[in-house]
Design an enzyme around this catalytic site. Structure first.
Site, short mmCIF file in Angstrom:
data_model
loop_
_atom_site.label_atom_id
_atom_site.label_comp_id
_atom_site.label_asym_id
_atom_site.label_seq_id
_atom_site.Cartn_x
_atom_site.Cartn_y
_atom_site.Cartn_z
CB SER A 63 -0.93 0.03 1.21
OG SER A 63 -2.08 -0.70 0.92
CE LYS A 66 -3.74 0.39 -1.39
NZ LYS A 66 -4.49 -0.17 -0.26
CE1 TYR A 191 -4.64 -1.29 -4.84
CE2 TYR A 191 -5.18 -3.63 -4.95
CZ TYR A 191 -4.93 -2.50 -4.21
OH TYR A 191 -4.97 -2.56 -2.83
CE1 TYR A 243 -3.71 -0.53 4.97
CE2 TYR A 243 -2.31 -1.09 6.83
CZ TYR A 243 -2.53 -1.04 5.47
OH TYR A 243 -1.57 -1.51 4.61
CB VAL A 261 -0.33 -5.88 4.16
CG1 VAL A 261 -1.60 -5.24 4.66
CG2 VAL A 261 -0.38 -6.16 2.67
N1 GLU Z 1 -2.29 -5.38 -2.36
C1 GLU Z 1 -2.83 -5.34 -1.04
C2 GLU Z 1 -4.31 -5.61 -1.09
O1 GLU Z 1 -4.94 -5.11 -1.96
C3 GLU Z 1 -2.54 -4.02 -0.42
C4 GLU Z 1 -2.91 -4.00 1.00
C5 GLU Z 1 -2.12 -3.07 1.85
O2 GLU Z 1 -0.90 -3.01 1.83
O3 GLU Z 1 -2.81 -2.36 2.59
O4 GLU Z 1 -4.87 -6.31 -0.32
#
Ligand code: GLU
Length: 307
Positions: A63, A66, A191, A243, A261
């Site tokens: 993430s 992002k 993604y 989160y 994650v």
């Molecule tokens: N590729 C992971 C998912 O979509 C990213 C999750 C993360 O790092 O928060 O579940």
């Protein structure tokens, strides 16, 4: 300030903790990563780097990517982006479907999965197709990290694709509300490719510098985004970057950052440096357990916090 000494102290203090957290096993390719690993780096505006531990080991940035896709989408769409994505903390787990349903397919922010999938869709539309969008995302990350070798792990991307039922569900739900323009499979594949990018803490601490310096790379002078856009991205990192533990991170660390994650956390110290810490064991909210503790120790020892 003796940064090397501070990093060494932090590494020693976290190594004494018996609970190292639990690696993300919902992505099978990440389930076997050794949770004992710990690395931390910081990069100053003149390019000087300090590191400790496993700072050369590549890990799945997940993430943290992002932040970089949000940067590109904000650069190309400006505030029009907020017609399709919000900028409020979600207070829900990163992959929750419930909120998306009752908020009519508009994700709360660009850092929960639905929001990031939506951002990826916006970039595919902007660049015309998913191949070009992927190339541009990768190139941007290579530029900001000044590291031409940055690439994604096909094993992790495929593993996510094979098990990404919930992300598929999020994308289909948004599509049903007409809040995605492109083919769902194509969006999700793009993604997952950027989530599966591998970097180390040295590269990521370097990559965060443009956000610490009003959108301009302090080392080579490249202007990536406007000062106002950098300010907005830092604000969203502070309020939504961890989160549903984002409030807790602001409370204990007090710096804008984004976790993934894979166990990485990339952080900005405005006008000073970029930091990245990595330890793959996660806490209950999905943030690196030792990484979060290490950053709290860093903020305490250096007095660096935006508050
Ligand atoms: N590729 C992971 C998912 O979509 C990213 C999750 C993360 O790092 O928060 O579940």
């Amino acid at each position: 300030m003796n940064y090397q000494l501070i990093l060494d102290e932090i590494a020693h203090e976290v190594s004494c903790l018996s609970n190292k957290g639990k690696v993300a096993d919902y992505i099978p390719a990440l389930a076997n990563v050794d949770p004992e690993q710990f690395g931390m780096s910081l990069t100053l505006f003149d390019g000087t780097q300090y590191s400790v531990g496993d700072s050369n080991t590549l890990f799945s940035i997940q993430s943290i990517s992002k932040v970089f896709t949000f940067t590109l989408a904000l650069k190309f769409y400006s505030t029009n982006l907020y017609k399709r994505i919000g900028r409020e903390p979600s207070g829900d787990p990163f992959n929750s479907l419930v909120q998306l349903e009752y908020e009519h397919g508009i994700p709360r922010n660009p850092f929960i999965n639905a929001g990031a999938i939506n951002v990826t869709d916006a970039l595919i539309s902007y660049f015309g197709n998913s191949t070009k969008a992927s190339e541009e995302i990768f190139q941007f990350i290579r530029d900001i990290s000044d590291e031409t070798s940055v690439n994604c792990s096909k094993i992790v991307a495929t593993s996510e694709m094979d098990h990404g039922f919930r992300n598929m569900a999020l994308a289909n739900l948004m599509k049903s509300f007409n809040n995605l323009d492109n083919d769902v499979y194509d969006i999700i594949q793009t993604y997952f490719r950027h989530c599966a990018i591998e970097m180390n803490t040295k590269m990521l601490s370097r990559a965060m510098l443009y956000l610490a310096n009003h959108g301009v790379d302090p080392i080579n002078g490249m202007v990536h985004i406007t000062e106002q856009q950098a300010k907005r991205i830092n604000a969203v990192m502070l309020t939504c970057g961890h989160y549903d533990a984002s409030g807790d991170f602001a409370f204990h660390v007090g710096l804008p950052g984004k976790s993934g994650v894979g166990g990485g956390i990339a952080v900005v110290v405005p006008q000073k440096m970029g930091i990245c810490v990595w330890s793959p064991g996660l806490n209950a909210q999905g943030n690196s357990l030792l990484g979060t503790i290490a950053l709290e120790l860093f903020a305490t020892k250096t007095g660096m916090s935006i508050f």
